[in-house]
Scaffold this motif. Structure first.
Motif, PDB file in Angstrom:
ATOM      1  N   GLU A  45      38.432  28.136  32.327  1.00  0.00           N
ATOM      2  CA  GLU A  45      38.550  29.442  32.612  1.00  0.00           C
ATOM      3  C   GLU A  45      39.511  29.581  33.796  1.00  0.00           C
ATOM      4  O   GLU A  45      39.490  29.148  34.842  1.00  0.00           O
ATOM      5  CB  GLU A  45      37.459  30.515  32.798  1.00  0.00           C
ATOM      6  CG  GLU A  45      37.407  31.776  33.351  1.00  0.00           C
ATOM      7  CD  GLU A  45      36.289  32.575  33.530  1.00  0.00           C
ATOM      8  OE1 GLU A  45      36.125  33.705  34.304  1.00  0.00           O
ATOM      9  OE2 GLU A  45      35.333  32.214  32.634  1.00  0.00           O
ATOM     10  N   MET A  46      40.883  30.321  33.722  1.00  0.00           N
ATOM     11  CA  MET A  46      41.761  30.539  34.849  1.00  0.00           C
ATOM     12  C   MET A  46      42.260  31.820  34.804  1.00  0.00           C
ATOM     13  O   MET A  46      42.109  32.573  33.989  1.00  0.00           O
ATOM     14  CB  MET A  46      42.966  29.945  34.231  1.00  0.00           C
ATOM     15  CG  MET A  46      42.795  28.003  33.858  1.00  0.00           C
ATOM     16  SD  MET A  46      44.192  27.216  33.401  1.00  0.00           S
ATOM     17  CE  MET A  46      45.622  27.834  34.305  1.00  0.00           C
ATOM     18  N   ASN A  47      42.471  32.130  36.225  1.00  0.00           N
ATOM     19  CA  ASN A  47      42.767  33.290  36.407  1.00  0.00           C
ATOM     20  C   ASN A  47      44.018  33.255  37.455  1.00  0.00           C
ATOM     21  O   ASN A  47      44.505  32.133  37.924  1.00  0.00           O
ATOM     22  CB  ASN A  47      41.628  34.034  37.245  1.00  0.00           C
ATOM     23  CG  ASN A  47      40.343  34.598  36.297  1.00  0.00           C
ATOM     24  OD1 ASN A  47      40.724  35.063  35.094  1.00  0.00           O
ATOM     25  ND2 ASN A  47      39.447  34.033  36.298  1.00  0.00           N
ATOM     26  N   TYR A  48      44.397  34.325  38.082  1.00  0.00           N
ATOM     27  CA  TYR A  48      45.484  34.670  38.770  1.00  0.00           C
ATOM     28  C   TYR A  48      45.191  33.680  40.206  1.00  0.00           C
ATOM     29  O   TYR A  48      46.328  32.838  40.429  1.00  0.00           O
ATOM     30  CB  TYR A  48      45.785  35.765  39.274  1.00  0.00           C
ATOM     31  CG  TYR A  48      44.928  36.285  40.421  1.00  0.00           C
ATOM     32  CD1 TYR A  48      44.806  36.331  41.718  1.00  0.00           C
ATOM     33  CD2 TYR A  48      43.685  36.866  39.998  1.00  0.00           C
ATOM     34  CE1 TYR A  48      43.807  36.568  42.637  1.00  0.00           C
ATOM     35  CE2 TYR A  48      42.460  37.468  40.677  1.00  0.00           C
ATOM     36  CZ  TYR A  48      42.829  37.245  42.202  1.00  0.00           C
ATOM     37  OH  TYR A  48      41.847  37.709  43.156  1.00  0.00           O
ATOM     38  N   ASN A  49      44.128  33.408  40.531  1.00  0.00           N
ATOM     39  CA  ASN A  49      43.822  32.850  41.980  1.00  0.00           C
ATOM     40  C   ASN A  49      44.101  31.312  41.582  1.00  0.00           C
ATOM     41  O   ASN A  49      43.895  30.127  42.524  1.00  0.00           O
ATOM     42  CB  ASN A  49      42.625  32.959  42.493  1.00  0.00           C
ATOM     43  CG  ASN A  49      41.275  32.751  41.537  1.00  0.00           C
ATOM     44  OD1 ASN A  49      41.670  32.992  40.353  1.00  0.00           O
ATOM     45  ND2 ASN A  49      40.378  33.022  42.235  1.00  0.00           N
ATOM     46  N   ASN A  51      46.602  29.966  39.800  1.00  0.00           N
ATOM     47  CA  ASN A  51      48.239  29.910  39.864  1.00  0.00           C
ATOM     48  C   ASN A  51      48.672  29.370  41.116  1.00  0.00           C
ATOM     49  O   ASN A  51      48.920  30.357  42.143  1.00  0.00           O
ATOM     50  CB  ASN A  51      48.712  31.111  39.265  1.00  0.00           C
ATOM     51  CG  ASN A  51      50.321  30.762  39.116  1.00  0.00           C
ATOM     52  OD1 ASN A  51      50.737  29.759  39.437  1.00  0.00           O
ATOM     53  ND2 ASN A  51      50.597  31.752  38.232  1.00  0.00           N
ATOM     54  N   PRO A  52      49.340  28.162  41.357  1.00  0.00           N
ATOM     55  CA  PRO A  52      49.766  27.859  42.529  1.00  0.00           C
ATOM     56  C   PRO A  52      51.096  28.486  42.911  1.00  0.00           C
ATOM     57  O   PRO A  52      51.656  28.497  44.062  1.00  0.00           O
ATOM     58  CB  PRO A  52      49.876  26.441  42.591  1.00  0.00           C
ATOM     59  CG  PRO A  52      49.918  25.918  41.309  1.00  0.00           C
ATOM     60  CD  PRO A  52      49.166  27.056  40.332  1.00  0.00           C
ATOM     61  N   PHE A  53      51.685  28.888  41.854  1.00  0.00           N
ATOM     62  CA  PHE A  53      53.109  29.587  41.896  1.00  0.00           C
ATOM     63  C   PHE A  53      53.010  31.047  41.970  1.00  0.00           C
ATOM     64  O   PHE A  53      53.914  31.945  41.413  1.00  0.00           O
ATOM     65  CB  PHE A  53      53.923  29.292  40.752  1.00  0.00           C
ATOM     66  CG  PHE A  53      54.153  27.736  41.076  1.00  0.00           C
ATOM     67  CD1 PHE A  53      54.929  26.999  41.757  1.00  0.00           C
ATOM     68  CD2 PHE A  53      53.227  26.797  40.035  1.00  0.00           C
ATOM     69  CE1 PHE A  53      54.773  25.532  41.943  1.00  0.00           C
ATOM     70  CE2 PHE A  53      53.513  25.559  39.946  1.00  0.00           C
ATOM     71  CZ  PHE A  53      54.176  24.811  40.902  1.00  0.00           C
ATOM     72  N   PHE A  54      51.696  31.675  41.909  1.00  0.00           N
ATOM     73  CA  PHE A  54      51.332  33.296  41.952  1.00  0.00           C
ATOM     74  C   PHE A  54      52.359  33.870  42.755  1.00  0.00           C
ATOM     75  O   PHE A  54      52.360  33.785  43.916  1.00  0.00           O
ATOM     76  CB  PHE A  54      49.913  33.649  41.937  1.00  0.00           C
ATOM     77  CG  PHE A  54      49.535  34.947  41.621  1.00  0.00           C
ATOM     78  CD1 PHE A  54      49.510  35.313  40.148  1.00  0.00           C
ATOM     79  CD2 PHE A  54      49.337  35.938  42.499  1.00  0.00           C
ATOM     80  CE1 PHE A  54      49.058  36.606  40.088  1.00  0.00           C
ATOM     81  CE2 PHE A  54      48.856  36.968  42.294  1.00  0.00           C
ATOM     82  CZ  PHE A  54      48.805  37.454  40.864  1.00  0.00           C
ATOM     83  N   PRO A  55      53.354  34.707  42.410  1.00  0.00           N
ATOM     84  CA  PRO A  55      54.323  35.431  43.239  1.00  0.00           C
ATOM     85  C   PRO A  55      53.706  36.625  44.032  1.00  0.00           C
ATOM     86  O   PRO A  55      52.743  37.215  43.579  1.00  0.00           O
ATOM     87  CB  PRO A  55      55.528  35.664  42.026  1.00  0.00           C
ATOM     88  CG  PRO A  55      54.776  36.078  40.964  1.00  0.00           C
ATOM     89  CD  PRO A  55      53.810  35.147  40.815  1.00  0.00           C
ATOM     90  N   ASP A  56      54.400  36.821  44.963  1.00  0.00           N
ATOM     91  CA  ASP A  56      54.010  37.910  46.113  1.00  0.00           C
ATOM     92  C   ASP A  56      53.961  39.253  45.354  1.00  0.00           C
ATOM     93  O   ASP A  56      53.172  40.157  45.593  1.00  0.00           O
ATOM     94  CB  ASP A  56      54.856  37.879  47.180  1.00  0.00           C
ATOM     95  CG  ASP A  56      54.751  36.886  48.255  1.00  0.00           C
ATOM     96  OD1 ASP A  56      53.431  36.280  48.021  1.00  0.00           O
ATOM     97  OD2 ASP A  56      55.479  36.526  49.276  1.00  0.00           O
TER      98      ASP A  56
END
Length: 122
Positions: A45-49, A51-56
């Motif tokens: 289960e993966m979410n936005y948090n 993602n190490p490249f989750f942009p501002d």
């Protein structure tokens, strides 16, 4: 109950990748890949948090959704929760999800608890 249709896997080391926001608990996809996955499945289960490249720019969108959406919609969009909005929910739209200090029980004059007994508008 229907079962999710999956492709026929004929080649050695073939893989099936499934990604979705789980709208309805008990849907064929939910049953097949979340509630009762195959024994050889790897479920992540993966979410936005995650993602190490989750942009501002997406973080700002997430925070905007947290502020403007009801919590059930926010949790579905951003946290992989089931979409639980319903006029059958007694407390739908009548609660706020907030974090509290760990020592709140020491600071409060009294604590109140609530419950939803399942009465619905059907």
């Amino acid at each position: 109950m229907t079962t999710a249709q999956i492709p026929t896997v004929r080649e050695t080391n073939s893989e099936i990748w499934v990604t979705w926001n789980p709208e309805t608990e008990g849907s064929p996809t939910d049953i097949r890949f979340r509630q009762k996955p195959p024994e050889n499945a790897i479920i992540i289960e993966m979410n936005y948090n995650d993602n190490p490249f989750f942009p501002d720019v997406l973080e700002q969108e997430r925070l905007n959704d947290l502020a403007r959406l009801d919590y059930a919609s926010y949790a579905w969009v951003w946290e992989g929760a089931y979409l639980e909005n319903s006029d059958k929910q007694v407390l739908s739209g009548r609660y706020v999800v907030e974090e509290f200090d760990d020592n709140l029980h020491k600071q409060a004059d009294r604590l109140l608890f609530g419950a939803d007994f399942g009465f619905a508008n059907v």
